[in-house]
Enzyme design. Structure first.
Site, PDB file in Angstrom:
ATOM      1  CB  ILE A  72     -16.164 -32.293  60.822  1.00  0.00           C
ATOM      2  CG1 ILE A  72     -16.503 -30.876  60.126  1.00  0.00           C
ATOM      3  CG2 ILE A  72     -14.728 -32.653  60.435  1.00  0.00           C
ATOM      4  CD1 ILE A  72     -15.714 -29.736  60.823  1.00  0.00           C
ATOM      5  N   PRO A  73     -17.874 -33.192  57.633  1.00  0.00           N
ATOM      6  CG  PRO A  73     -20.016 -32.807  56.842  1.00  0.00           C
ATOM      7  CD  PRO A  73     -19.326 -32.584  57.999  1.00  0.00           C
ATOM      8  CB  ALA A  74     -13.698 -33.544  53.750  1.00  0.00           C
ATOM      9  CG  LEU A  75     -16.123 -28.898  49.987  1.00  0.00           C
ATOM     10  CD1 LEU A  75     -14.779 -28.245  49.699  1.00  0.00           C
ATOM     11  CD2 LEU A  75     -16.665 -29.307  48.532  1.00  0.00           C
ATOM     12  N   GLY A  76     -16.721 -27.738  53.350  1.00  0.00           N
ATOM     13  CA  GLY A  76     -18.032 -27.085  53.780  1.00  0.00           C
ATOM     14  C   GLY A  76     -18.020 -25.864  52.754  1.00  0.00           C
ATOM     15  CG  LEU A  77     -21.322 -22.370  50.731  1.00  0.00           C
ATOM     16  CD1 LEU A  77     -20.578 -22.613  49.485  1.00  0.00           C
ATOM     17  CD2 LEU A  77     -22.781 -22.339  50.717  1.00  0.00           C
ATOM     18  N   GLY A  78     -18.104 -21.825  52.716  1.00  0.00           N
ATOM     19  CA  GLY A  78     -17.800 -20.803  53.352  1.00  0.00           C
ATOM     20  C   GLY A  78     -18.769 -19.638  53.043  1.00  0.00           C
ATOM     21  CG  ASP A 123     -17.298 -21.766  58.462  1.00  0.00           C
ATOM     22  OD1 ASP A 123     -17.112 -22.361  59.655  1.00  0.00           O
ATOM     23  OD2 ASP A 123     -16.824 -20.719  58.073  1.00  0.00           O
ATOM     24  CE1 TYR A 148     -17.420 -14.728  58.891  1.00  0.00           C
ATOM     25  CE2 TYR A 148     -18.340 -16.604  58.411  1.00  0.00           C
ATOM     26  CZ  TYR A 148     -17.243 -15.885  59.011  1.00  0.00           C
ATOM     27  OH  TYR A 148     -15.891 -16.727  59.082  1.00  0.00           O
ATOM     28  CE  LYS A 200     -15.845 -19.558  61.785  1.00  0.00           C
ATOM     29  NZ  LYS A 200     -16.818 -19.145  60.686  1.00  0.00           N
ATOM     30  CG  HIS A 236     -14.888 -15.392  64.491  1.00  0.00           C
ATOM     31  ND1 HIS A 236     -16.118 -15.060  63.711  1.00  0.00           N
ATOM     32  CD2 HIS A 236     -13.802 -15.564  63.578  1.00  0.00           C
ATOM     33  CE1 HIS A 236     -15.865 -14.970  62.485  1.00  0.00           C
ATOM     34  NE2 HIS A 236     -14.584 -15.288  62.342  1.00  0.00           N
TER      35      HIS A 236
END
Ligand code: A2P
Length: 317
Positions: A13-19, A44, A49, A78, A111
């Site tokens: 899993i990439p360490a940084l994601g876009l929320g 993410d 959302y 989620k 979720h």
């Protein structure tokens, strides 16, 4: 290739994601394209959302224009709380896949450990909740496992689950959860949850890493933690020629959690990506670790009105 964490099944899993929580339709697509251009490979998402269709269009655009390949993206979504009953899990996932324009997710999370009656987006009456006995999480999990069997998602996991609630899922699982996504920032560092989830083979993703300051006012408390405002975080930012947000992101990654800061601002999207290149010193890390007050931004009290089967104590027990 940006930094990744290896999950218990070998996936990375990439360490940084876009929320994308709180990113409005009309802005989330542009944010996503900006992020992919800046090197983000982890997005993410969540059905609740209410922006997955626009996210999907942006992903499709990025792939069509050659910015990225599907196999290089990590897409999380989620299951919303009204889809916990066995018959409703697959339709929830299929709707998300249709909205995102994808034929599989990299990660699908439950979720919240809280269930609503089918069709209830957010309860207005206590009768609109389902209790844990009426919607056992083990049954929801079993449907999540079938989605893996059928190739609709590669990983399944949890979100906002306490140690005991993770343990209950792990103990009954045929396919283990690989991720638990929880609120994590220096004021709520949750070292015990981090250690116990590591023992269970569960990686933690940090949500609300910057303090989630753009939540609706009705969800805020005047005394809630504001990690981005903390003077120690500012001092460490100055020492590292970084911004406070970058310090929070670098700390999250350096302690072994993936992290999903939300932004719709091009400059901040790039700044947050650059934070994954920052190495904090042991002293910086120790000073940040000392800020833990075990104070939540998100108590989840919004699921616990009088008459609801849920309480804040139950949620985090
Ligand atoms: P914006 O979207 O305008 O950039 P969290 O990830 O904890 O939910 O926090 C999201 C909030 O933090 C949003 O208000 C977002 O605003 C803001 N934000 C994101 N990145 C940064 C940054 N680098 N510096 C300051 N604020 C940021």
């Amino acid at each position: 290739m940006s930094r990744t964490f290896r999950l218990s099944n070998g996936d990375e899993i990439p360490a940084l994601g876009l929320g994308t929580w709180k990113s409005e339709p009309g802005e989330v697509g542009a944010a996503l394209r900006e992020a992919i251009g800046a090197g983000y490979r982890h997005i993410d998402c969540a059905a609740i959302y209410m922006n997955e269709r626009e996210v999907g269009q942006a992903i499709a655009g990025a792939i069509a224009e050659g910015d990225v390949r599907r196999e290089d993206l990590w897409i999380t979504s989620k299951l919303w709380n009204c889809n916990h009953l066995a018959a409703d899990v697959r339709p929830g996932l299929e709707q998300t896949l249709a909205d995102l324009g994808l034929d599989y997710l990299d990660l699908y999370l439950i979720h919240w450990p809280v269930a609503f009656k089918p069709g209830v987006t957010f309860p207005r009456q206590p009768e609109e909740y389902l209790s844990p006995d009426e919607a056992p999480i083990a049954q929801t999990w079993s449907e999540m496992e079938k989605a893996v069997d059928d190739g609709l998602c590669r990983n399944i996991g949890l979100s906002n689950f306490s140690e005991a609630k993770c343990r209950a899922v792990v103990d009954g699982a045929r396919i283990a959860p690989t991720v638990n996504q929880v609120e994590l920032h220096p004021i709520l560092a949750q070292p015990d949850l981090l250690a116990s989830c590591a023992d269970m083979g569960i990686h933690l993703t940090a949500h609300s890493p910057l303090g989630s300051g753009d939540r609706p006012d009705v969800m805020k408390r005047s005394d809630e933690p504001q990690p981005m405002e903390h003077r120690v975080v500012h001092a460490i930012a100055d020492r590292n020629q970084a911004s406070p947000a970058q310090v929070l992101i670098a700390w999250a990654i350096q302690r072994g959690t993936s992290v999903i800061p939300k932004s719709v601002n091009p400059e901040r999207i790039r700044q947050n990506m650059a934070a994954s290149e920052i190495t904090l010193s042991d002293i910086d890390m120790a000073e940040i670790n000392a800020l833990d007050r075990a104070e939540r931004i998100m108590l989840a009290d919004f699921f616990c009105p009088p008459g609801s089967p849920y309480t804040v104590e139950w949620m985090w027990a």
